[in-house]
Write a protein that holds these residues in place. Structure first.
Motif, PDB file in Angstrom:
ATOM      1  N   ARG A 150     -17.627   2.251   6.604  1.00 24.24           N
ATOM      2  CA  ARG A 150     -17.217   1.033   5.911  1.00 24.24           C
ATOM      3  C   ARG A 150     -16.710   0.046   6.950  1.00 24.24           C
ATOM      4  O   ARG A 150     -15.768   0.320   7.678  1.00 24.24           O
ATOM      5  CB  ARG A 150     -16.136   1.351   4.881  1.00 24.24           C
ATOM      6  CG  ARG A 150     -15.975   0.303   3.824  1.00 24.24           C
ATOM      7  CD  ARG A 150     -15.349   0.886   2.571  1.00 24.24           C
ATOM      8  NE  ARG A 150     -14.280   1.814   2.886  1.00 24.24           N
ATOM      9  CZ  ARG A 150     -13.060   1.430   3.290  1.00 24.24           C
ATOM     10  NH1 ARG A 150     -12.770   0.147   3.406  1.00 24.24           N
ATOM     11  NH2 ARG A 150     -12.148   2.327   3.563  1.00 24.24           N
ATOM     12  N   SER A 154       0.815  -1.203   0.000  1.00 23.86           N
ATOM     13  CA  SER A 154       0.000   0.000   0.000  1.00 23.86           C
ATOM     14  C   SER A 154       0.852   1.257   0.000  1.00 23.86           C
ATOM     15  O   SER A 154       0.358   2.349   0.131  1.00 23.86           O
ATOM     16  CB  SER A 154      -0.912  -0.002   1.217  1.00 23.86           C
ATOM     17  OG  SER A 154      -0.136  -0.060   2.382  1.00 23.86           O
ATOM     18  N   ARG A 183     -12.999  -8.957   6.852  1.00 19.96           N
ATOM     19  CA  ARG A 183     -11.899  -9.745   6.286  1.00 19.96           C
ATOM     20  C   ARG A 183     -12.006  -9.699   4.778  1.00 19.96           C
ATOM     21  O   ARG A 183     -13.036  -9.321   4.247  1.00 19.96           O
ATOM     22  CB  ARG A 183     -11.931 -11.185   6.802  1.00 19.96           C
ATOM     23  CG  ARG A 183     -13.236 -11.918   6.543  1.00 19.96           C
ATOM     24  CD  ARG A 183     -13.198 -13.303   7.146  1.00 19.96           C
ATOM     25  NE  ARG A 183     -13.285 -13.286   8.609  1.00 19.96           N
ATOM     26  CZ  ARG A 183     -12.284 -13.609   9.433  1.00 19.96           C
ATOM     27  NH1 ARG A 183     -11.122 -13.980   8.951  1.00 19.96           N
ATOM     28  NH2 ARG A 183     -12.445 -13.564  10.739  1.00 19.96           N
ATOM     29  N   GLY A 184     -10.949 -10.088   4.089  1.00 22.85           N
ATOM     30  CA  GLY A 184     -10.999 -10.176   2.637  1.00 22.85           C
ATOM     31  C   GLY A 184     -10.486  -8.938   1.937  1.00 22.85           C
ATOM     32  O   GLY A 184     -10.220  -7.913   2.554  1.00 22.85           O
ATOM     33  N   GLY A 185     -10.353  -9.072   0.616  1.00 29.18           N
ATOM     34  CA  GLY A 185      -9.759  -8.017  -0.202  1.00 29.18           C
ATOM     35  C   GLY A 185     -10.779  -7.014  -0.685  1.00 29.18           C
ATOM     36  O   GLY A 185     -11.856  -6.869  -0.106  1.00 29.18           O
ATOM     37  N   LEU A 186     -10.443  -6.328  -1.791  1.00 30.04           N
ATOM     38  CA  LEU A 186     -11.312  -5.304  -2.355  1.00 30.04           C
ATOM     39  C   LEU A 186     -12.714  -5.840  -2.574  1.00 30.04           C
ATOM     40  O   LEU A 186     -12.887  -6.944  -3.067  1.00 30.04           O
ATOM     41  CB  LEU A 186     -10.771  -4.850  -3.712  1.00 30.04           C
ATOM     42  CG  LEU A 186      -9.631  -3.850  -3.739  1.00 30.04           C
ATOM     43  CD1 LEU A 186      -9.230  -3.606  -5.181  1.00 30.04           C
ATOM     44  CD2 LEU A 186     -10.043  -2.563  -3.069  1.00 30.04           C
ATOM     45  N   ASP A 195     -15.760  -5.333   1.936  1.00 25.06           N
ATOM     46  CA  ASP A 195     -16.316  -4.497   3.011  1.00 25.06           C
ATOM     47  C   ASP A 195     -17.726  -4.066   2.659  1.00 25.06           C
ATOM     48  O   ASP A 195     -18.033  -3.841   1.508  1.00 25.06           O
ATOM     49  CB  ASP A 195     -15.522  -3.199   3.193  1.00 25.06           C
ATOM     50  CG  ASP A 195     -14.063  -3.446   3.444  1.00 25.06           C
ATOM     51  OD1 ASP A 195     -13.739  -4.559   3.859  1.00 25.06           O
ATOM     52  OD2 ASP A 195     -13.279  -2.524   3.219  1.00 25.06           O
ATOM     53  N   GLU A 196     -18.527  -3.894   3.710  1.00 28.98           N
ATOM     54  CA  GLU A 196     -19.887  -3.421   3.500  1.00 28.98           C
ATOM     55  C   GLU A 196     -19.996  -2.015   4.066  1.00 28.98           C
ATOM     56  O   GLU A 196     -19.435  -1.728   5.113  1.00 28.98           O
ATOM     57  CB  GLU A 196     -20.841  -4.346   4.250  1.00 28.98           C
ATOM     58  CG  GLU A 196     -22.174  -4.518   3.563  1.00 28.98           C
ATOM     59  CD  GLU A 196     -23.099  -5.373   4.407  1.00 28.98           C
ATOM     60  OE1 GLU A 196     -24.281  -5.054   4.445  1.00 28.98           O
ATOM     61  OE2 GLU A 196     -22.623  -6.339   5.052  1.00 28.98           O
ATOM     62  N   ILE A 218     -14.804  -2.973   8.191  1.00 34.35           N
ATOM     63  CA  ILE A 218     -13.692  -3.820   7.769  1.00 34.35           C
ATOM     64  C   ILE A 218     -13.764  -5.127   8.553  1.00 34.35           C
ATOM     65  O   ILE A 218     -13.678  -5.119   9.782  1.00 34.35           O
ATOM     66  CB  ILE A 218     -12.345  -3.109   8.005  1.00 34.35           C
ATOM     67  CG1 ILE A 218     -12.273  -1.827   7.161  1.00 34.35           C
ATOM     68  CG2 ILE A 218     -11.173  -4.027   7.685  1.00 34.35           C
ATOM     69  CD1 ILE A 218     -11.063  -0.949   7.462  1.00 34.35           C
TER      70      ILE A 218
END
Lengths: 207, 337
Positions: free
Chosen positions: B299, B46, B303-306, B309-310, B301
């Motif tokens: 948002r 990043s 787990r997981g990539g792009l 997120d909800e 956060i």
């Protein structure tokens, strides 16, 4: 013995440079999406990819602006042939930046998007810069360049406004320390200073 | 004489699941399931293109050692999906260790937490001096809280610790005590951001936070010494930090060395830095926007990539309104944001 002359860039050199630009710009863009989707972009991949594409667009914008003074100083007239390509990749990164923001951050929450786009000054400024880049990208298509004639040059001098808006957008978006945006602003001002003559007669309608 | 014959359904002492294992079972399962994926998360890309101005590469030094903690379960926990440990310990705002979200983890691994000294002083009858071991003396409980950052992202994190009130009661606040001020360790040798404004964002150090005494004594106000069943890693505020779940995350000060009971509202770091953006109260409030962005949603956060997120609506007082709204009865929360 003849005086050694500076080597002049050939068409082949320009082609190789263009291939290098394609390769690097596409590699970094595809790589960041691969890392993002496979969850290798740190704790918050959304923030990371928005930042990466945003700063990438600004870097490419400054590179685009550096082409003309560089070609003048190095007496390599052919160098300006990569300017359009760099500008288009700047637009590509900027478009990715905006799409990332709308898709991954705001997640197409339209009331929220409408609110952010109208009420948040740094987002409005960023959007204005993007609209300029969009116009410049569209009008860089060769038939349009020809059709616009002298007005093309006027329109494309809006890039100077765009880069200042982007610097403002960046400065406004950071939480506390504005050192990094200030470094970018300084580079921008140096690049604008190389165009002293153009900027002294700014945007006068060509008659 | 009572004769008891052993039945097949009787359990022996040996068959009883260890309490620590019982309370950690969900995590154990997660660790087993996600170990494979987790080990792939090591690299982080990043970095901004200007990162060569800052700290550079991650140190190759030893990892900070966390010790396991046993705790009892708390009824104050939420049942919402927990954030993956790698995210909660890899995405941190802790400017003492750098401005980037992955800087604290990269720069804090050599942080020394033992010996430590936490003082409770000011308007108290019994000032306290707690060393490292004393921080872990009260009965530890695990509380799974929502954490809402002022930057409009949130996590769900299992803290281990005890109510701040436990400590404050031991110190016996006097009638003069109306506010509580907290201070982070000031040690520029260990915390590079404190000595270098390029790394530390130019905010005033040491970091100071504060609460009203009734907020500090509220049973939800928590002093965390652990997270995910282990002692805190440095990037999350080792060895002891505050967790105030109904306030924006910056109120939950990390690596505390001083707690002082005072008469007047203390000047707090972010409020000094940008008073129009960060108030003293900083209660999570979807109706009062940050001047530069909306606070109506967040948002989450997990787990997981792009794309994993909800974005969810932000709740008043981060969903703890039933427990804490009374503290602010009659107050204009737009003015006291």
């Amino acid at each position: 013995m003849p005086v050694p002359k500076t080597r002049v860039m050939s068409d082949r050199h320009v082609l190789l440079l263009k291939l290098l630009i394609h390769g690097l710009c596409l590699f970094f863009l595809l790589r960041v999406y691969y890392l993002g989707f496979s969850d290798q972009l740190g704790g918050d991949p959304v923030k990371a990819i928005i930042h990466f594409t945003g700063i990438g667009a600004l870097n490419l914008l400054l590179l685009t602006l550096a082409v003309t003074p560089l070609s003048r100083w190095s007496h390599q007239g052919r160098l300006v042939r990569v300017r359009r390509l760099l500008g288009l990749y700047c637009f590509t990164y900027a478009a990715a930046h905006l799409v990332n923001f709308l898709t991954f951050d705001l997640q197409f929450n339209w009331p929220l998007i409408a609110e952010e786009l109208t009420e948040r000054p740094y987002i409005v400024v960023g959007l204005c810069a993007f609209i300029i880049l969009l116009l410049l990208a569209i009008t860089s298509i060769p038939p349009l360049v020809r059709a616009l004639g002298r007005r093309w040059k006027l329109l494309h001098s809006w890039i100077y406004i765009a880069v200042l808006l982007v610097c403002l957008h960046f400065t406004w978006s950071v939480k506390a320390d504005i050192t990094e945006p200030m470094i970018y602003l300084a580079i921008t001002l140096v690049l604008l200073a190389t165009r002293g003559r153009q900027l002294r007669r700014p945007f006068s309608w060509p008659g | 004489m009572l004769l008891k014959s052993k039945q097949s359904y009787d359990l022996t002492e040996a068959a009883v699941t260890d309490e620590a294992v019982f309370y950690n079972r969900r995590r154990l399962l997660q660790q087993m399931g996600f170990l494979g994926a987790g080990s792939l998360l090591a690299s982080s890309a990043s970095a901004g293109l200007l990162d060569f101005f800052s700290s550079g590469d991650k140190p190759a030094g030893p990892q900070f050692q966390q010790a396991p903690l046993t705790s009892i379960r708390s009824p104050y926990s939420t049942a919402e999906t927990m954030t993956a440990e790698s995210k909660a310990t890899g995405h941190n705002n802790f400017y003492e260790f750098g401005l980037g979200k992955d800087d604290p983890k990269a720069n804090a691994q050599g942080f020394k937490v033992n010996p430590w000294q936490l003082t409770v002083s000011g308007a108290v009858n019994k000032p306290l001096q707690l060393d490292y071991d004393a921080l872990f003396a009260p009965e530890l409980e695990e509380r799974i809280y929502r954490l809402r950052c002022v930057e409009a992202w949130s996590m769900v994190i299992p803290w281990v610790g005890y109510p701040l009130a436990t400590l404050l009661r031991q110190a016996e606040p006097t009638s003069a005590a109306r506010y509580v001020a907290f201070q982070t360790l000031h040690d520029p040798a260990q915390m590079p951001g404190q000595g270098n404004r390029f790394l530390g964002g130019g905010i005033r150090y040491p970091y100071i936070e504060g609460l009203r005494l009734d907020e500090a004594m509220h049973p939800l106000t928590f002093l965390a010494v652990g997270v995910y069943g282990k002692t805190l890693p440095p990037q999350n505020g080792a060895p002891v930090r505050l967790v105030v779940p109904w306030k924006y995350g910056f109120k939950s000060i990390k690596s505390i060395v001083g707690i002082k009971l005072v008469e007047r509202e203390p000047a707090t770091t972010w409020n000094i830095s940008a008073p129009n953006e960060y108030g003293f109260y900083a209660n999570v409030n979807p109706q009062v926007d940050h001047p530069r962005w909306s606070q109506a949603s967040e948002r989450r956060i997990t787990r997981g990539g792009l794309g994993s997120d909800e974005r969810i609506p932000t709740q008043m007082f981060n969903g703890y309104g039933e427990a804490v709204a009374d503290l602010y009865a009659g107050m204009n929360l737009r003015k006291y944001f």
